[in-house]
Design a protein around this motif. Structure first.
Motif, PDB file in Angstrom:
ATOM      1  N   VAL A 158       0.823  -1.220   0.000  1.00 37.59           N
ATOM      2  CA  VAL A 158       0.000   0.000   0.000  1.00 37.59           C
ATOM      3  C   VAL A 158       0.855   1.267   0.000  1.00 37.59           C
ATOM      4  O   VAL A 158       1.951   1.293   0.549  1.00 37.59           O
ATOM      5  N   GLY A 159       0.312   2.284  -0.633  1.00 37.35           N
ATOM      6  CA  GLY A 159       0.929   3.608  -0.584  1.00 37.35           C
ATOM      7  C   GLY A 159       2.199   3.744  -1.391  1.00 37.35           C
ATOM      8  O   GLY A 159       2.984   4.671  -1.185  1.00 37.35           O
ATOM      9  N   LEU A 160       2.427   2.828  -2.326  1.00 40.78           N
ATOM     10  CA  LEU A 160       3.677   2.888  -3.085  1.00 40.78           C
ATOM     11  C   LEU A 160       3.496   3.444  -4.499  1.00 40.78           C
ATOM     12  O   LEU A 160       4.408   3.402  -5.308  1.00 40.78           O
ATOM     13  N   THR A 163      -1.849   3.253  -7.661  1.00 41.80           N
ATOM     14  CA  THR A 163      -2.987   4.014  -8.181  1.00 41.80           C
ATOM     15  C   THR A 163      -2.497   5.234  -8.959  1.00 41.80           C
ATOM     16  O   THR A 163      -2.987   5.537 -10.048  1.00 41.80           O
ATOM     17  N   HIS A 164      -1.507   5.913  -8.393  1.00 40.09           N
ATOM     18  CA  HIS A 164      -0.952   7.091  -9.078  1.00 40.09           C
ATOM     19  C   HIS A 164      -0.480   6.711 -10.496  1.00 40.09           C
ATOM     20  O   HIS A 164      -0.829   7.357 -11.480  1.00 40.09           O
ATOM     21  N   LEU A 165       0.280   5.643 -10.574  1.00 34.69           N
ATOM     22  CA  LEU A 165       0.847   5.262 -11.863  1.00 34.69           C
ATOM     23  C   LEU A 165      -0.227   4.845 -12.870  1.00 34.69           C
ATOM     24  O   LEU A 165      -0.241   5.320 -14.013  1.00 34.69           O
ATOM     25  N   ALA A 291      11.138  16.993  -3.883  1.00 40.18           N
ATOM     26  CA  ALA A 291      10.346  17.249  -5.092  1.00 40.18           C
ATOM     27  C   ALA A 291       8.934  17.704  -4.730  1.00 40.18           C
ATOM     28  O   ALA A 291       8.397  18.622  -5.338  1.00 40.18           O
ATOM     29  N   LYS A 292       8.356  17.085  -3.693  1.00 35.89           N
ATOM     30  CA  LYS A 292       6.994  17.460  -3.304  1.00 35.89           C
ATOM     31  C   LYS A 292       6.968  18.902  -2.785  1.00 35.89           C
ATOM     32  O   LYS A 292       6.009  19.631  -3.029  1.00 35.89           O
ATOM     33  N   LEU A 293       8.021  19.280  -2.070  1.00 40.69           N
ATOM     34  CA  LEU A 293       8.084  20.655  -1.575  1.00 40.69           C
ATOM     35  C   LEU A 293       8.227  21.627  -2.731  1.00 40.69           C
ATOM     36  O   LEU A 293       7.612  22.685  -2.751  1.00 40.69           O
ATOM     37  N   LEU A 319       4.792   9.410   3.795  1.00 42.40           N
ATOM     38  CA  LEU A 319       5.778  10.468   3.597  1.00 42.40           C
ATOM     39  C   LEU A 319       5.058  11.783   3.266  1.00 42.40           C
ATOM     40  O   LEU A 319       5.358  12.844   3.811  1.00 42.40           O
ATOM     41  N   GLU A 320       4.075  11.672   2.388  1.00 46.73           N
ATOM     42  CA  GLU A 320       3.283  12.849   2.032  1.00 46.73           C
ATOM     43  C   GLU A 320       2.505  13.362   3.224  1.00 46.73           C
ATOM     44  O   GLU A 320       2.409  14.569   3.445  1.00 46.73           O
ATOM     45  N   GLY A 321       1.945  12.428   3.994  1.00 42.81           N
ATOM     46  CA  GLY A 321       1.160  12.810   5.163  1.00 42.81           C
ATOM     47  C   GLY A 321       2.025  13.563   6.159  1.00 42.81           C
ATOM     48  O   GLY A 321       1.622  14.597   6.714  1.00 42.81           O
TER      49      GLY A 321
END
Ligand code: ADP
Ligand code: MG
Length: 451
Positions: A158-160, A163-165, A291-293, A319-321
């Protein structure tokens, strides 16, 4: 052209070759260190950038540089974590306070036709060694749907980014062609099938799917044990496949490891390309945070990012959370979080194996993974479907919790401890020889440590 101009020009050209997220990940904080005769020495912030730049981008970088300055025939990367640019980021933090005011948590709307969320794109998908094969296959499919990897089957914990891809592939196809794309979660798909069966409208349900060019079904492990739905899915799959329509699937395990799934579906699922996504390593986690920042146009102190990357290791969602918690703190207090703040804020995210793995979680995770009831693991039976998961449970109790063999034997109804020893050795040896088993163990461990 001086060295800096040369480098800035290279950066500008590289931006044309690769996505924004990848540019930020790999090229941020790089600069020319020196030029020694035919060699240009480039300083990079960490070993991860060094490896990636020298393996993946060497040729194209050298070509660009050589075209600008044909005296250069070689590039070398050296690690210099305190490059001047890293320092300026810290200094810029004050300025960033202004940017933060503009921060919007964009609410993206799911597209009604495709059911895709436009926030999932290749542009903001970060690639590292943990997912580069999946990314490569996904982008190949998006260029040429229906013709190369069909179906494309992406699996991992999960969370890897599964879904995004798969949604990024769908968005790319939908935006660059007239093809009709449909994304559906397995739960939704199953409930549609069940409704169609109940209301005797299977034919019209199938007819509604037939104009689709690209069908994306997320989390197909949920078909486990749903026999009727599996039968219908099999027919839907075949009729699309025969027309060269692209099918993209995701799952938390590979097709063969999905319990209670018809053999013919396993074989259909695995008939194209099967690729996994893994957990990102420390350096990748740090790169993802950066990158997210950058995407949000915010800077946080380097030591805070390092603290997050060291401690939040479960998956990218966490990580995003964690990062969002820091940003919210920053916004609401108008105060740049330091490591002490981060420690307090991120208590819930920090991953500590010794705190979270225990007997109950191992039994639970193994049973769940193999779709058994927990008590089945303790059945006095030699049935293969039970023996194997039981051996894996024994193995994990020893390996993760350091239980003694007699202790494990007692837990499993007073078996002889040599049985446990045998199970342990067998699984250990097999996992060293067999990648599939190693992957299965990793997926189970991930559940143990994330529960
Ligand atoms: P999964 O479907 O495997 O459970 P998701 O695709 O839902 O995982 O990813 C969880 C979160 O992490 C999402 O917000 C996603 O955008 C983000 N994410 C995952 N992988 C990446 C990546 N490689 N680059 C950028 N963001 C990612
Ligand atoms: Mg998902």
């Amino acid at each position: 052209m001086n060295n800096n101009e040369l480098w800035n020009s290279l950066l500008a050209q590289m931006q044309l070759h690769i996505s924004r997220a990848n540019f930020a990940t790999w090229f941020q904080n790089t600069e020319v260190s020196t030029k020694e005769n035919e060699k240009l020495v480039i300083s990079v912030p960490n070993a991860f950038s060094k490896e990636w730049l020298s393996n993946k981008y060497y040729k194209v970088m050298l070509k660009i540089i050589h075209d600008m300055d044909n005296s250069i025939r070689e590039l070398e990367f050296i690690i210099n974590p305190k490059s001047s640019k890293t320092l300026t980021i810290k200094e810029n933090v004050e300025q960033e306070k202004i940017n933060i005011e503009q921060l919007k948590f964009d609410e993206f709307k799911v597209n009604k036709d495709t059911n895709l969320n436009p926030k999932y794109t290749f542009e903001n998908f970060i690639v590292g060694s943990f997912n580069d094969l999946a990314y490569a296959a996904g982008s190949a499919v998006s260029e040429n749907p229906g013709h190369i990897y069909n179906p494309l089957f992406i699996y991992g914990g999960v969370g890897l980014g599964k879904t995004h891809l798969i949604q990024a592939i769908g968005n790319k196809i939908a935006n660059s062609s007239k093809k009709r794309v449909k994304y559906v979660s397995s739960e939704k798909f199953i409930s549609n099938i069940v409704t169609a069966i109940r209301s005797n409208s299977m034919e019209s349900f199938k007819a509604s799917l037939s104009p689709i060019d690209v069908l994306i079904v997320d989390d197909v492990q949920f078909f486990s044990g749903k026999n009727k739905s599996q039968q219908e899915f099999f027919h839907i799959f075949n009729s699309l496949y025969e027309k060269n329509k692209q099918i993209i699937l995701s799952s938390d395990k590979q097709p063969n490891a999905i319990p209670e799934l018809e053999e013919r579906l396993k074989s259909r699922f695995g008939g194209g390309m099967i690729i996994d996504v893994n957990l990102p390593e420390y350096e990748t986690r740090l790169a993802i945070l950066r990158a997210k920042l950058q995407e949000k146009n915010i800077a946080l102190p380097e030591d805070v990012l390092e603290y997050v990357a060291v401690n939040v290791k479960k998956n990218i969602r966490e990580l995003e959370g964690a990062l969002n918690s820091l940003i919210v703190y920053y916004r609401s207090n108008n105060n740049i979080p330091d490591v002490e703040n981060a420690k307090k804020l991120l208590k819930g995210f920090v991953f500590s194996p010794f705190e979270v793995a225990n007997y109950k979680k191992i039994i639970e995770a193994v049973a769940k993974f193999y779709n058994l009831e927990e008590k089945n693991l303790f059945d006095q039976t030699r049935r293969k479907e039970i023996v194997r998961p039981r051996q894996i449970a024994m193995f994990l109790l020893r390996k993760e919790l350091k239980y003694s063999f007699p202790e494990i034997a007692r837990k499993f109804g007073g078996k002889d401890h040599t049985t446990v020893l045998y199970a342990y050795k067998k699984i250990l040896q097999e996992s060293e020889e067999n990648n599939k088993l190693t992957e299965e163990l990793n997926l189970i461990k991930q559940r143990v440590y994330s529960g």
